[in-house]
Design an enzyme around this catalytic site. Structure first.
Site, short mmCIF file in Angstrom:
data_model
loop_
_atom_site.label_atom_id
_atom_site.label_comp_id
_atom_site.label_asym_id
_atom_site.label_seq_id
_atom_site.Cartn_x
_atom_site.Cartn_y
_atom_site.Cartn_z
N LYS A 12 29.87 -3.41 35.44
CA LYS A 12 30.94 -2.97 36.35
C LYS A 12 31.65 -1.68 35.91
CE LYS A 12 31.43 -7.62 38.19
NZ LYS A 12 31.14 -7.80 39.60
N TYR B 146 30.00 -17.54 35.71
CA TYR B 146 28.82 -16.90 36.32
C TYR B 146 28.34 -15.80 35.37
CZ TYR B 146 25.94 -14.17 39.58
OH TYR B 146 24.91 -13.49 40.18
N ASP C 155 30.77 -12.85 27.71
CA ASP C 155 30.27 -12.08 28.85
C ASP C 155 31.47 -11.42 29.51
OD1 ASP C 155 29.07 -10.98 31.00
OD2 ASP C 155 28.37 -12.86 31.91
N1 PMP Z 1 28.36 -11.67 34.26
C1 PMP Z 1 29.56 -11.75 34.86
C2 PMP Z 1 30.72 -12.32 34.11
C3 PMP Z 1 29.73 -11.27 36.16
O1 PMP Z 1 30.92 -11.35 36.75
C4 PMP Z 1 28.61 -10.71 36.84
C5 PMP Z 1 28.72 -10.18 38.26
N2 PMP Z 1 29.80 -10.56 38.98
C6 PMP Z 1 27.39 -10.66 36.16
C7 PMP Z 1 27.30 -11.14 34.87
C8 PMP Z 1 26.18 -10.06 36.82
O2 PMP Z 1 26.35 -8.69 36.97
P1 PMP Z 1 25.50 -7.88 38.06
O3 PMP Z 1 25.98 -8.35 39.38
O4 PMP Z 1 25.83 -6.45 37.77
O5 PMP Z 1 24.07 -8.20 37.80
#
Ligand code: PMP
Length: 432
Positions: free
Chosen positions: A271, A148, A243
């Site tokens: 995060k 994701y 990511d």
């Molecule tokens: N990339 C990864 C690997 C994530 O786990 C997440 C959120 N869980 C995101 C992108 C998106 O981040 P946000 O919810 O802060 O937009």
């Protein structure tokens, strides 16, 4: 089996929220759809504990889905936020705090030389994809099924049939022409990866991967797969994008790149980097980041990017994380927790395991400990639903989805983990 906890106030707040927000929430998984009952509306957090609007107290293993690596309302983060706020919340002009956070990160990270702060993980990914396309002059992005990357249009795609397929949009509102610019492969399959590079690498700007996939269970990849991915990217002039929105500052200060000692070309963070406030970031070499506006032609901006209050929270949190022994201690306590629960599951013959890396853990049912591809997860989440509710009844809060991972924070001391282990084992006994 729904939890028996009191939910009168949460239910009333949920009814009200449903009149204002789609599904009553501002982010879908909060709606508790997969675990039954009204979502718990939280009122307060301190250390490992959260309290909901009905005054139920929980030991929290969701930790805001990862950002709170020091626990709730950490005193140092709190003071930093108050001090920053005292000087005004936003200027739309640079502040020294941005460089202070950047210096703390870059001087302790071997993989990126320059960084740009944004306000969420999604925004970081979106900007990094544009940067990869701008830098390489190529259009396609390769992603992996089960990873994701936020709600960026071109990342809301599923694999079609067969290997190395062109993406099919997984959300209404994403044009198929855009989805087709994303290629999707299964994780951890070296042969499929090689075949895809041979056929498409000339069109691929970057390969994006969660090096520790943690959004569809915890799909730990074989290091050989990640090494092969690095090798192919170098060979074919494709950028490798890690990511690390979850794994960054979580499995080590240098994230998964540091843990595996594999150098990506672009990294995205979110995060933990914001200490519980909305911050994301993307970073790369000076050369690649030189393409970003205003130095280069790849446009990207933000009214609240590098917000001083958020920067102050990030600085206070990362200053703790960078201290020697921080991550070893996190991992040691996580292993303690995980092995106690796994031992009990084995003893009572419960087909269940906690799988972990660093201070991340996942509740894996059917005794499957080494799942590396999303297609192999048992989609029947009945076991999770039962255990989730039994845990709620005993004052343990985990994220309300069987696909999501849990987190251990610095505030989860061994004494608190002992209490949590007892409750966890008791819950397992009940649902067996
Ligand atoms: N990339 C990864 C690997 C994530 O786990 C997440 C959120 N869980 C995101 C992108 C998106 O981040 P946000 O919810 O802060 O937009």
């Amino acid at each position: 089996m729904t939890s028996k906890i009191k939910r009168t106030n949460s239910e009333a707040l949920y009814e009200k929220a449903k009149t204002y927000f789609p599904g009553g929430v501002n982010s879908p998984v909060r709606a508790f759809k997969s675990v039954d009952g009204a979502p718990l509306f939280m009122k307060k957090g301190k250390g490992v504990n959260v309290w909901d609007e009905d005054n139920n107290e929980f030991i929290d293993f969701c930790c805001s889905w990862g950002p709170l690596i020091l626990g709730h309302r950490n005193e140092k983060v709190f003071q930093a936020v108050v001090n920053a706020m005292d000087n005004g919340s936003s200027f739309g002009a640079p502040t020294a705090l941005e460089s202070e956070l950047a210096e703390l990160i870059l001087s302790n990270n071997r993989f990126i030389e320059k960084i740009r702060f944004v306000s969420s993980g999604t925004e970081a990914v979106m900007s990094a994809l544009r940067l990869a396309r701008g830098y390489t002059g190529k259009n396609k992005i390769l992603k992996f099924d089960g990873c994701y990357h936020g709600h960026v249009d071109s990342m809301l795609v599923n694999a079609g049939s067969g290997l190395a397929t062109f993406g099919i949009s997984s959300s209404a509102g994403v044009p198929e022409v855009l989805a087709k610019e994303t290629l999707v492969l299964p994780l951890n399959q070296i042969d499929a990866l090689r075949a895809c590079f041979e056929e498409h690498a000339h069109d691929i700007a970057s390969v994006i991967i969660e090096p520790i996939p943690a959004n569809n269970g915890l799909l730990l990849q074989e290091k050989t797969f990640l090494l092969e991915l690095r090798k192919l990217c170098t060979e074919y002039n494709v950028l490798l994008h890690f990511d690390e929105v979850i794994s960054g500052f979580r499995v080590g200060f240098e994230g998964a790149a540091g843990l595996y000692d594999i150098a990506p070309d672009i990294i995205t963070y979110g995060k933990i980097i914001g200490g519980g406030l909305p911050v994301g970031a993307y970073g790369a070499s000076k050369e690649i980041m030189g393409m970003v506006s205003p130095d280069g032609p790849v446009y990207q901006a933000g009214t609240l990017s590098g917000n001083p209050v958020a920067m102050a929270a990030g600085i206070a949190q990362l200053k703790e994380c960078v201290k020697p022994g921080f991550y070893e201690d996190q991992e040691e306590r996580t292993k303690y927790f995980v092995s106690a629960i796994n031992n009990h599951a084995k003893e009572i013959g419960f087909d269940f395991q906690l799988v972990s890396v660093g201070s991340i853990f996942w509740l894996s049912f059917d005794g499957k400990t080494t799942i590396r591809e999303s297609a192999r997860i048992n989609s029947d989440m009945a076991g999770f639903r039962k255990l989730f509710n039994a845990l709620l009844d005993r004052g343990i809060y985990i994220g309300p989805s069987g696909y999501e991972v849990g987190f251990i924070s610095q505030a989860h001391t061994k004494a608190i983990l002992d209490i949590a282990i007892e409750k966890f084992c008791d819950a397992m006994n009940e649902v067996m």
